[in-house]
Every structure is written in structure tokens, then in C-alpha cells.
Scaffold this motif. Structure first.
Motif, PDB file in Angstrom:
ATOM      1  N   ILE A  42      -7.173 -44.576 -20.965  1.00 22.32           N
ATOM      2  CA  ILE A  42      -5.931 -44.973 -20.320  1.00 22.32           C
ATOM      3  C   ILE A  42      -5.507 -46.385 -20.951  1.00 22.32           C
ATOM      4  CG2 ILE A  42      -5.559 -43.704 -18.239  1.00 22.32           C
ATOM      5  CD1 ILE A  42      -7.077 -45.809 -16.728  1.00 22.32           C
ATOM      6  N   GLY A  43      -6.565 -47.075 -21.244  1.00 28.66           N
ATOM      7  CA  GLY A  43      -6.159 -48.460 -21.848  1.00 28.66           C
ATOM      8  C   GLY A  43      -5.537 -48.422 -23.119  1.00 28.66           C
ATOM      9  N   ASP A  44      -6.060 -47.257 -24.072  1.00 32.88           N
ATOM     10  CA  ASP A  44      -5.203 -47.001 -25.335  1.00 32.88           C
ATOM     11  C   ASP A  44      -3.927 -46.720 -25.190  1.00 32.88           C
ATOM     12  OD1 ASP A  44      -7.526 -47.590 -26.648  1.00 32.88           O
ATOM     13  OD2 ASP A  44      -7.950 -45.409 -27.375  1.00 32.88           O
ATOM     14  N   LEU A  45      -3.615 -45.819 -24.039  1.00 29.72           N
ATOM     15  CA  LEU A  45      -2.284 -45.332 -23.920  1.00 29.72           C
ATOM     16  C   LEU A  45      -1.366 -46.426 -23.450  1.00 29.72           C
ATOM     17  CD1 LEU A  45      -0.682 -42.626 -23.467  1.00 29.72           C
ATOM     18  CD2 LEU A  45      -1.183 -42.601 -21.298  1.00 29.72           C
ATOM     19  N   HIS A  46      -1.780 -47.368 -22.811  1.00 27.52           N
ATOM     20  CA  HIS A  46      -1.097 -48.644 -22.448  1.00 27.52           C
ATOM     21  C   HIS A  46      -0.652 -49.388 -23.329  1.00 27.52           C
ATOM     22  CE1 HIS A  46       0.361 -52.298 -20.199  1.00 27.52           C
ATOM     23  NE2 HIS A  46      -0.523 -53.022 -21.011  1.00 27.52           N
ATOM     24  N   LEU A  47      -1.728 -49.610 -24.598  1.00 26.82           N
ATOM     25  CA  LEU A  47      -1.655 -50.406 -25.678  1.00 26.82           C
ATOM     26  C   LEU A  47      -0.573 -49.732 -26.453  1.00 26.82           C
ATOM     27  CD1 LEU A  47      -5.261 -51.578 -26.743  1.00 26.82           C
ATOM     28  CD2 LEU A  47      -3.488 -52.763 -25.781  1.00 26.82           C
ATOM     29  N   GLN A  48      -0.621 -48.249 -26.703  1.00 24.35           N
ATOM     30  CA  GLN A  48       0.370 -47.634 -27.580  1.00 24.35           C
ATOM     31  C   GLN A  48       1.581 -47.798 -26.923  1.00 24.35           C
ATOM     32  OE1 GLN A  48      -1.228 -43.637 -27.483  1.00 24.35           O
ATOM     33  NE2 GLN A  48      -2.789 -44.002 -28.659  1.00 24.35           N
ATOM     34  N   ALA A  49       2.019 -47.771 -25.691  1.00 23.56           N
ATOM     35  CA  ALA A  49       3.377 -47.921 -25.178  1.00 23.56           C
ATOM     36  C   ALA A  49       3.890 -49.466 -25.242  1.00 23.56           C
ATOM     37  CB  ALA A  49       3.142 -47.865 -23.426  1.00 23.56           C
ATOM     38  N   GLU A  50       2.992 -50.641 -25.146  1.00 23.99           N
ATOM     39  CA  GLU A  50       3.035 -51.675 -25.328  1.00 23.99           C
ATOM     40  C   GLU A  50       3.648 -52.036 -26.713  1.00 23.99           C
ATOM     41  OE1 GLU A  50       3.036 -54.807 -23.272  1.00 23.99           O
ATOM     42  OE2 GLU A  50       3.556 -52.859 -22.004  1.00 23.99           O
ATOM     43  N   ALA A  51       2.955 -50.994 -27.773  1.00 26.62           N
ATOM     44  CA  ALA A  51       3.375 -51.233 -29.230  1.00 26.62           C
ATOM     45  C   ALA A  51       4.673 -50.507 -29.397  1.00 26.62           C
ATOM     46  CB  ALA A  51       2.269 -50.589 -30.042  1.00 26.62           C
ATOM     47  N   GLY A  52       5.498 -49.603 -28.544  1.00 27.62           N
ATOM     48  CA  GLY A  52       6.627 -49.041 -28.610  1.00 27.62           C
ATOM     49  C   GLY A  52       6.588 -47.623 -28.938  1.00 27.62           C
ATOM     50  N   ASP A  53       5.559 -47.101 -28.826  1.00 27.42           N
ATOM     51  CA  ASP A  53       5.415 -45.635 -28.706  1.00 27.42           C
ATOM     52  C   ASP A  53       6.171 -45.228 -27.687  1.00 27.42           C
ATOM     53  OD1 ASP A  53       4.363 -42.793 -28.571  1.00 27.42           O
ATOM     54  OD2 ASP A  53       3.034 -43.405 -30.202  1.00 27.42           O
ATOM     55  N   ALA A  54       7.285 -44.241 -28.162  1.00 29.32           N
ATOM     56  CA  ALA A  54       8.073 -43.673 -27.181  1.00 29.32           C
ATOM     57  C   ALA A  54       7.404 -42.468 -26.164  1.00 29.32           C
ATOM     58  CB  ALA A  54       9.400 -43.190 -27.550  1.00 29.32           C
ATOM     59  N   LEU A  55       6.522 -41.790 -26.948  1.00 30.07           N
ATOM     60  CA  LEU A  55       5.846 -40.700 -26.201  1.00 30.07           C
ATOM     61  C   LEU A  55       4.774 -41.458 -24.830  1.00 30.07           C
ATOM     62  CD1 LEU A  55       4.833 -38.134 -28.795  1.00 30.07           C
ATOM     63  CD2 LEU A  55       6.694 -37.963 -26.970  1.00 30.07           C
ATOM     64  N   ALA A  56       4.205 -42.324 -25.349  1.00 25.64           N
ATOM     65  CA  ALA A  56       3.100 -43.422 -24.556  1.00 25.64           C
ATOM     66  C   ALA A  56       4.282 -43.727 -23.353  1.00 25.64           C
ATOM     67  CB  ALA A  56       2.579 -44.396 -25.256  1.00 25.64           C
ATOM     68  N   ARG A  57       5.262 -44.257 -23.508  1.00 26.90           N
ATOM     69  CA  ARG A  57       6.009 -44.837 -22.686  1.00 26.90           C
ATOM     70  C   ARG A  57       6.581 -43.916 -21.712  1.00 26.90           C
ATOM     71  NH1 ARG A  57      10.204 -49.379 -25.630  1.00 26.90           N
ATOM     72  NH2 ARG A  57       8.336 -51.014 -25.929  1.00 26.90           N
ATOM     73  N   SER A  58       6.740 -42.509 -22.284  1.00 24.12           N
ATOM     74  CA  SER A  58       7.228 -41.470 -21.486  1.00 24.12           C
ATOM     75  C   SER A  58       6.063 -41.115 -20.318  1.00 24.12           C
ATOM     76  CB  SER A  58       7.822 -40.455 -22.249  1.00 24.12           C
ATOM     77  OG  SER A  58       6.976 -39.611 -22.799  1.00 24.12           O
ATOM     78  N   VAL A  59       5.091 -41.141 -21.029  1.00 27.69           N
ATOM     79  CA  VAL A  59       3.823 -40.685 -20.074  1.00 27.69           C
ATOM     80  C   VAL A  59       3.466 -41.603 -19.114  1.00 27.69           C
ATOM     81  CG1 VAL A  59       1.240 -40.392 -20.049  1.00 27.69           C
ATOM     82  CG2 VAL A  59       2.636 -39.356 -22.049  1.00 27.69           C
ATOM     83  N   LYS A  60       3.781 -42.978 -19.169  1.00 27.08           N
ATOM     84  CA  LYS A  60       3.656 -44.015 -18.181  1.00 27.08           C
ATOM     85  C   LYS A  60       4.719 -43.872 -17.243  1.00 27.08           C
ATOM     86  CE  LYS A  60       2.001 -48.060 -18.816  1.00 27.08           C
ATOM     87  NZ  LYS A  60       2.077 -49.631 -19.335  1.00 27.08           N
ATOM     88  N   GLU A  61       5.990 -43.741 -17.774  1.00 27.06           N
ATOM     89  CA  GLU A  61       6.969 -43.691 -16.849  1.00 27.06           C
ATOM     90  C   GLU A  61       7.061 -42.442 -16.043  1.00 27.06           C
ATOM     91  OE1 GLU A  61      10.781 -44.453 -15.070  1.00 27.06           O
ATOM     92  OE2 GLU A  61       9.455 -45.738 -16.220  1.00 27.06           O
ATOM     93  N   ARG A  62       6.553 -41.426 -16.288  1.00 30.02           N
ATOM     94  CA  ARG A  62       6.360 -40.080 -15.559  1.00 30.02           C
ATOM     95  C   ARG A  62       5.292 -40.395 -14.450  1.00 30.02           C
ATOM     96  NH1 ARG A  62       2.623 -35.810 -15.777  1.00 30.02           N
ATOM     97  NH2 ARG A  62       3.139 -33.602 -15.141  1.00 30.02           N
ATOM     98  N   THR A  63       4.180 -41.019 -14.731  1.00 34.06           N
ATOM     99  CA  THR A  63       3.360 -41.237 -13.811  1.00 34.06           C
ATOM    100  C   THR A  63       3.853 -42.372 -12.803  1.00 34.06           C
ATOM    101  OG1 THR A  63       1.513 -41.484 -15.714  1.00 34.06           O
ATOM    102  CG2 THR A  63       0.955 -42.602 -13.473  1.00 34.06           C
ATOM    103  N   TYR A  64       4.621 -43.124 -13.063  1.00 34.31           N
ATOM    104  CA  TYR A  64       5.348 -44.103 -12.033  1.00 34.31           C
ATOM    105  C   TYR A  64       6.236 -43.353 -11.247  1.00 34.31           C
ATOM    106  CZ  TYR A  64       3.285 -47.801 -14.995  1.00 34.31           C
ATOM    107  OH  TYR A  64       2.098 -48.789 -15.644  1.00 34.31           O
ATOM    108  N   VAL A  65       6.946 -42.445 -11.788  1.00 33.64           N
ATOM    109  CA  VAL A  65       7.907 -41.839 -10.978  1.00 33.64           C
ATOM    110  C   VAL A  65       7.082 -41.096  -9.714  1.00 33.64           C
ATOM    111  CG1 VAL A  65       9.569 -39.945 -10.946  1.00 33.64           C
ATOM    112  CG2 VAL A  65       9.529 -41.535 -12.668  1.00 33.64           C
ATOM    113  N   TYR A  66       6.052 -40.295 -10.157  1.00 37.39           N
ATOM    114  CA  TYR A  66       5.166 -39.524  -9.513  1.00 37.39           C
ATOM    115  C   TYR A  66       4.382 -40.309  -8.397  1.00 37.39           C
ATOM    116  CZ  TYR A  66       6.084 -34.924 -11.773  1.00 37.39           C
ATOM    117  OH  TYR A  66       6.588 -33.926 -12.244  1.00 37.39           O
TER     118      TYR A  66
END
Length: 427
Positions: free
Chosen positions: A301-325
């Protein structure tokens, strides 16, 4: 016609009704309860004068003097002169004797065992951790637990007690681990008896999230909160609810199984047999599974966060989905429990620094009426020690509730060769 009479001539109907009547307390029980009240007040307010203690607890000055004498008999209390200059004799201040002994808090998880040693004030004095994979038969598992405990012990101090936080369900009163899911087949393990037999000290256990909630209430973010809901986000999702100074358990100790509440009625199948459980959507394994499904290659999950911070749209969508639930889960919790404070902890919270603020923002305005404005949502202050420190608090809490009996036992307990035990430990 003669009515059936019970003992002492009381009719059976009256006996049945009496079973629902609140019971009084005997004089020894009252004394023990007062002693527990004084110890709990000392823990929170020390150093404090006798008059201050009387004012805080509502007990008379004579009772406070008697309680202080009892605590000094067990060498659990120290007195120091007040630091401020006053006319006449300076009052002495009372504090707990932190050198009286040691306690161990133990967290047993699905991937590691963590032990901490504390004093009676809950100050962390030593920490040890070892990788751990639960399995049956449990003898090798018990050897790991014993080894980690031995490593943190001070051979020069008596061991007052051991507290354990372990994935539920558990029977906390009996000290038995019932049958946690994905826990190597552990079933009806009398863990407190096994550890007590090894270390010659009393042992208590609780569900790991409930232990963590107690840790936050005593030492962390919830020290001023009357109602606190702790939510653990890691390989599983659990919760512990504190009301006042007590953990709320429910009729079958299942209060807090928030991970197995439904937030998507046609969602993924859960190990519990239900569909769309919180745990199938916001636990660490579920998040990584969703990342793989959309084509990401995050190792953790740390890698996923770094990918989202680097601008990866898919990683950001996974994080946003998690936050919604997760926000939906917290909205339900607010509406069900009405807590003053929600504390979020666990490996997911530590790996995603923006999680708490992002979820708190989503919860605002979605809960019932004014509740969403009043409830505070914060990150755990105790970090990775939260469950182990809460387990130590569990042991201290039990000692506070029955101090006379437990400390009397300590005075007559044979000394264990902790020096030898510690030297045998390999962590």
C-alpha cells in the motif's frame, strides 16, 4: 390451595422477579471499588495532594487517608513535597510508584508479535518484535510469544501482569482465543492460562482492536473523550468502542465487528459468508486486489500511495474508491454509536498520510444532523505500539479493579528466574 414457596418462605414468583433486581455491594467490595477509584485518579492526576484526590474522587479525607495507607503497604505509592512555597507545612503530593514492578503488553497479529514492557504509569521501557505466522499445532507459536515476552523483561523487577491483544473473536473473561479467521487454525486456545503458567503472573486478553481503543483512551488521542471509537485498518478491519472508562463488548463480545458490516449488498464474498463487508473493500488485501484488477503492480500500500502522489490516475482512483467506502463506514458508525471521537489507526493509516483528513472531509455533512459537525476524526497518536500499549493498559486496568487481591498475591508469589528466561530469548 397452597402456593409453592421458595427458600425462607419466599414464593417462586417473587424469587423469579428478584433475579432482575439490581444487587447491592458488600463492604469488602465497596472498599476494593474505592481503592480502584483512587488508583485510577492517581493515574490521571498524579502528582496530587490528598485533599485534591478527595475532591476529584468525591471520597472523604478519612477514606483517602485509609486508601493511601493501603497503597503504601503494597509499596505502590510515593510521596514528594509540593514544589510551591506556602505558609506553614507544605502538603505532600502522591504519585504511583513506577518502580514497583513491570507489565508486559503483547500484540499477536497475523504477521508479527510485538511486546512492550511498561511501568505502572504506562511508560514504555522496552520493545521487541518478531515475524510470526500463526499455525496449528500451536506449540511453536507459543514458543515465539514466550521468547518475545522474555526478551523485554527486566530480571530485577517483579512482573505484575501480562495483557494480550489478539484478533477476535475471543472470550475475554476466560482468556480464550476462540477462532479468528485466517489465523492458522487457532481454535479455543486458553492463551492466558498458558502464559500465566510460564511466567507466574496473571494474564488477560482482549480483541486487538478493543485493546487498541483502550490504549488510545488512556495514553493517546482519546484521553479527554468520554466516548471513543477506534477503527483499525490493516489486513482486517476492526473497531473498539470506549464508553467512559470501559470497553463496550455487547452480549457476545462481538461489538466492534465493523469489518463485517455490509456497505455493498452485492459486493465481494467475504470469508464470513456475507457479501460486501467493509473488510472486502477497505482492508489492505482488498485494496491491493483492486489495484491488481485495474492493472497496477504495487507491491504494497505504500507503493500505491507513492504512485498516486506521482500522478498515476489508476492509483488515485483506487485510493478514492477506498475513501468513499471508508467514509460510508464511518457515517454508519457515527449514526449507530454517536461517538465524540473516532480514532483511525493501523498500517493503512500510517502508509497513507492523507487518509484521515480525506475521509473526515467526506464524512462531514453525511451523518445524521448535527452529529457530523460535532464528531472529531483523528489519526492514532500511538502508531504501531497502539495494540501492545493497550494490552498493557488492559493488565493495569484489571489490577486497578482488584488491587488488594492481586498485589497481595504478588507479595507471596515465588520469584521467577527472569534473568535465565531472558538470556534464553532469541529475538
Amino acid at each position: 390451595m397452597t402456593k409453592n414457596m421458595g427458600k425462607d418462605g419466599v414464593g417462586e414468583a417473587a424469587v423469579q422477579r428478584a433475579r432482575g433486581v439490581r444487587k447491592g455491594r458488600s463492604l469488602p467490595d465497596t472498599k476494593a471499588e474505592n481503592l480502584s477509584v483512587v488508583l485510577a485518579a492517581l493515574r490521571q492526576l498524579q502528582p496530587i495532594s490528598r485533599s485534591g484526590l478527595a475532591g476529584a474522587t468525591g471520597l472523604t479525607a478519612a477514606t483517602i487517608t485509609h486508601m493511601a495507607d493501603t497503597l503504601q503497604e503494597f509499596d505502590l505509592l510515593v510521596e514528594v513535597p509540593a514544589g510551591t512555597r506556602q505558609v506553614g507545612r507544605r502538603p505532600s503530593l502522591l504519585s504511583l510508584n513506577t518502580g514497583r514492578g513491570q507489565l508486559v503488553g503483547l500484540e499477536v497479529s497475523r504477521s508479527y508479535v510485538r511486546a512492550i514492557r511498561t511501568n505502572f504509569a504506562g511508560e514504555i521501557l522496552a520493545v521487541a518484535e518478531q515475524a510470526f505466522t500463526p499455525k496449528m499445532p500451536i506449540q511453536a507459536d507459543l514458543d515465539v510469544l514466550r521468547s518475545v515476552i522474555r526478551f523485554v523483561l527486566d530480571p530485577g523487577l517483579p512482573l505484575l501482569g501480562i495483557g494480550v491483544g489478539v484478533p477476535g473473536p475471543v472470550d475475554s473473561a476466560a482468556g480464550v482465543v476462540l477462532e479468528p479467521p485466517n489465523f492458522g487454525g487457532w481454535r479455543n486456545v486458553p492463551l492466558t492460562d498458558l502464559l500465566s503458567a510460564t511466567f507466574g503472573a496473571p494474564c488477560w486478553l482482549d480483541d486487538d482492536a478493543k485493546a487498541a481503543a483502550l490504549g488510545e483512551r488512556w495514553y493517546g488521542a482519546g484521553r479527554q473523550a468520554e466516548t471513543l471509537l477506534y477503527i483499525s485498518l490493516r489486513s482486517g478491519v476492526g473497531a473498539g468502542l470506549i464508553v467512559g472508562e470501559r470497553v463496550y463488548r455487547g452480549a457476545h463480545e462481538l461489538a466492534g465487528e465493523i469489518g463485517h458490516t455490509t456497505i455493498q449488498v452485492d459486493g465481494p464474498l467475504c470469508a464470513c459468508g456475507n457479501r460486501g463487508c467493509v473488510e472486502t473493500l477497505v482492508s489492505v488485501p482488498a485494496i491491493l486486489a483492486e489495484a491488481r484488477r485495474v492493472g497496477l503492480t504495487a507491491r504494497n500500500i505504500g507503493d500505491l500511495h507513492l504512485q498516486a502522489e506521482a500522478g498515476d490516475a489508476l492509483a488515485r482512483s483506487v485510493k478514492e474508491r477506498t475513501y468513499v467506502y471508508l467514509a460510508a463506514t464511518l457515517v454508519n458508525a457515527v449514526n449507530h454509536y454517536d461517538p465524540a471521537l473516532i480514532v483511525l489507526g493501523g498500517s493503512l493509516v500510517r502508509a497513507w498520510p492523507d487518509l484521515t483528513s480525506a475521509v473526515a472531509h467526506k464524512v462531514k455533512g453525511r451523518s445524521f444532523g448535527f452529529l457530523s459537525k460535532d464528531v472529531r476524526i483523528v489519526q492514532s497518536l500511538l502508531g504501531e505500539n497502539v495494540t501492545a500499549l493497550g494490552a498493557a493498559a488492559l493488565a493495569i486496568d484489571h489490577i486497578l479493579r482488584s488491587p488488594t487481591r492481586l498485589l497481595a498475591e504478588l507479595n507471596t508469589r515465588p520469584t521467577t528466574n527472569l534473568e535465565t528466561a531472558r538470556s534464553e530469548a532469541q529475538v
